[in-house]
Structure formats: structure tokens, C-alpha cells
Design a protein around this motif. Sequence first.
Motif: not given
Length: 605
Positions: A9-11, A50-54, A72-73
Amino acid sequence: MKRLSKTWLLYLLQQETSSTELRTECAVVLGSLAMGTENNVKSLLDCHIIPALLQGLLSPELKFIEACLRCLRTIFTSPVTPEELLYTLRHWHSCGFKSSPQPLLCANGPDHQTILFNHGAVQNIAHLLSSTSYKVRMQALKCFSVLAFENPQVSMTLVNVLVDGELLPQIFVKMLQRDKPIEMQLTSAKCLTYMCRAGAIQTDDNCIVLKTLPSLVRMCSKERLLEERVEGAETLAYLIETDVELQRIASITDHLIAMLSDYFKYPSSVSAITDIKRLDHDLKHAHELRQAAFKLYASLGANDEDIRKKIIETENMMDRIVNGLSESSIKVRLSAVRCLHSLSRSVQQLRTSFQDHAVWKPLMKVLQNAPDEVLVVASSTLCNLLLEFSPSKEPILESGAIELLCSLTQSENLALRVNGIWALMNMAFQAEQKIKADILQGLSTEQLFQLLSDSDVNVLMKTLGLLRNLLSTRPHIDQIMSTHGKQIMQAVTLILEGEHNIEVKEQTLCILANIADGTTAKELIMTNDDILQKIKYYMSHSNAKLQLAAMFCISNLIWNEEEGSQERQDKLRDIGIVDILHKLSQSSDPNLCDKAKTALQQYLA
């Protein structure tokens, strides 16, 4: 949840070749996973979510950004997320993030506010207020409200920030206009309120008096949604909490005091509601409405007697407070106690409305079992109810208040210690000897000494005030000194020798003056050469208050109408007191001069 699924999912979320819909869906699913167990959050953090979402916040697609922000929230508000991870926001700023910030990233107290402030959050967010997207403007506005809350550093910066040539407060005022969405008006009012309370905007500034305050009063009207009325009242309560003039202005704006009584009428009669959804909605907000109304009444009545009178004369007000004190909701109970505390500052109401409604009964019940936050306000209120002119004083005593208050003096919570000893001080004022004896027994000599050596000056001053009230009227002075004299004289000696401020030493010398007024108690001073030398020292002190207090001690010891006065006068002459009196009779201070002359006359009589 398998690690592979999260990684995949992150990928997909980070692949710019993926469609916006797919990346958005990935962020939504990851957010759902984060809402699960704390282990889920830990696992996502291990995968460097977190870095991925940012990074996702740099996308031009608003829906994708919002999905990343929601995720993130959820992660940032989880108790397992380390605070240090907020430093990853540097990445957000260093990349020149140009989309909508979310207040979740600022919402965890002064430390997080400072982190964001130090990394340029104000400058990065300010330009977003001129965005064409309403959602972006709103999120920027919300972030400012959170950044400014109880933060003078941020607030002082905000007043000078320019956006397209306009100062930020001016932009906030424009967003208060009636043609703007209610959400925007409310949030702008919050920003200006928080900046004002932080000292960045003066309370008499037109943007507060003519814009912010009237806007918040408007939010309390029947025309607004229940949740808007709650938010409006709570924000207004905070705005006017410490300013007398704002309290007066608010009290006469749009019949606010009467308007708030409507907050107690929810839910409406069940028989009158056929719409189950509306009933559910009313029930959900009923507690919040009562809490907000009590808070605002508390702020309105904090200082002005006429305002308090208007509040109490409002329909069923005292009954509503009494009912509020026993509500199941802790927040409503706390707000009701705050309201009662505010109104209890009125001498007139203590003698009338408070007595008519026996408010002391539910108050004592609240004090039996409540969290510290409620106990602090409830015990402050009890201090007022125990003042000598209050008719509630006697029934409170009979209900076991002494034991309760003595237990508060042992609390680790400073405010509770202060309130416990303060209430006992009020209780002891002009009290019968039995009440004084009960207080001394309830406190114990050991606890009294503990309080006299407390590191907080308020505790010390109130304990000295208690001692002074206990040692009043001769029979009481003699009785107490016959049983506790040695310990009290020891405490007095320690305080007069210690590094204490003028007020503490003045209060201690006044206690000595009271002891000197006793019939037999004064011998405890006359047979204590160390104490006599201390009184002599303070007669020649550079501070007139201490000189005067020491003079009261001497006057009470030498008064020639009392038995043994000649021997006491002779002893005090021998240690040089008369010489000091002659000097003080020439003092430029009229009080000292008069007191010295009066004392010298006792030697001539």
C-alpha cells in the motif's frame, strides 16, 4: 495485518505513476488500519509511513492530500507515536509545502507549537489564506487558531504577519463578516480571541470590542446550530474571562444573559419531538450546551455585582446550578461549580439566593468524591461560603467540613492545599472555641508545622492567617496557648529568623501581638528572651509595616490596666524598648509616631 500488505500500500501510495484514485484509496486504507490497535500504528511507523504521507502532501490533488492528512492525524494523535516524530515536519517545510496544513499537526500543546513555529509554520501557512480553495483557507485558519492558543510567542508574531499587503488580524476581521460561512466566522473569532488572551491584541482594540465579541454573541443565538452555539459560548467565555470591561460589554450585548437560558431547554419535550433523529441530536448536544452556558455565566459574573444579580435573576438559574452540580457529566459538573464559584463572590447573593437554595448541600456532595480539577473550584467556592457573613457557614460546619478541609491540606495538589487552609482560616474567623479546638484537633500539630514550612508562600500566609484567627479573643488565646503554646512559639521563632518576605513576617508579628493580648499567654513572650530581642529588632527595622506590627506586641505587653504590667514594663525598659519608643515618637511616619507616643504614655500613667 500482514507486513506485505502495508508495504505494498505504501509503495502504491508513493508511485506518481499510480492514478490519483488509487493513491487516495491507499491513504484511506492506511488511515483505517491506523484506527485499529496500537500495534497497527507501531507497525505502520516501522514501515516509515510518516515520510511517505508527508511526501504525499506535495501533490496538487486535493482529495489525495486530504486522505494523507487524515491518516497523519490518526497517527499523530495515537499515544504510541513518539513526539520526536514531529521533527519530521522539517521535511514538510523544507520541501516548500504549498497545500492545506491541518491543525492536527499543531494540536499537541506548547512544545509542538514551538517546534512548528521554529520551523517556519507561520510563514508557510500565511499565504494559504489567499488560496482560491475554501477548504485550504479553512485549514490554514484552523492551524493558526491552534498555534496561537495560549502561546504569546506565536501570537505576537501573527499580529505583524502580512498577507498580500494586509496584516493578519485585518484578514481575520474580514473573515468575521456575516456573509462568510459560519465555520469561517467562528474560527476567525477564535484566532482573534487567542491572540487577545495571549497579549498580542489589546482587550480594548476595536477588532475585539466591535468585531470579535459581537460575532461570538451572535453565535449564541437560537438561529445557530446547537454545535455552533456551544463553540460560540465557550470561545466568548474564554475571551472575556479575565477582563472586567469585556464582561460588562458582553452582558449588555443582544440580551446575552437571557439568551443563554435557552441553552438549558434541550432536549425539548419528548412528546413534542416526532423526529427521532432530532431527539438524538438534541440529547447529544444537551450536555455540551449546559456546560457552555455555565462557563459563559461564570466569566460574565466574575467581577461585576450587577451582572451577577442579573444572572441569578434569570429563569430558574439557581435550580439549574444545583441540578448541574449532580449531573452525570463531569464537564457539566465542573462548569456548574465554576459558575457557582463566580456568583459566590457576591456578598448579597451569599446572604439570599445561596441560602434560599441551600447550595452548600450539593457542593459538599461534590467535594466528597471528585477529580482534582473539580475539587479545586469546589473548595474555592466553599472558602466563600465559609465567610463570617454567610448564613451557610453553620450548616456546612455541621456537615463535617472540618475533617474534609483538613484532609485537603495534606493534598499533593498545591491549589487544594491553599484552598483547604484558606477555608479553615475563614471558618476560624470569630468562631466559637469548640470550632477552633476541632480545627486544631483535625489538623494536628504535626500538620500545622508541615504547612508552616510549606515552600509555597500562599500556603504559609493562609496558615498564618488561620493561626491569627484561632488566636483571637482572650479566653481562646489563653486556652490555645496553654495546650499548643510551645509549638506555636517555636514556629513563630523559625519564621522570624527565616528568609521570608515582608508580608509573611508582618503576619507572624501580628500573631505575636495577639498572643501578647492574652491574659496568661503573654507570659510565653515575657519569659522568652529570644522572642523579646526579635520584637526589639523589628521595632527598628527599615520597613514601617514590620515596625508597626512589633509596636502592637509592645503595646499589648505594657498596657498598665492589666495585672503584672509594672513588671513587664520594667523588663522591657531594661532591654532598651523605651529608648526605641522615644526615637519612634519623633518618626515622620504618623502611624509609628502616634503608636510610640501612646505606648510611652503607659509608662507615665
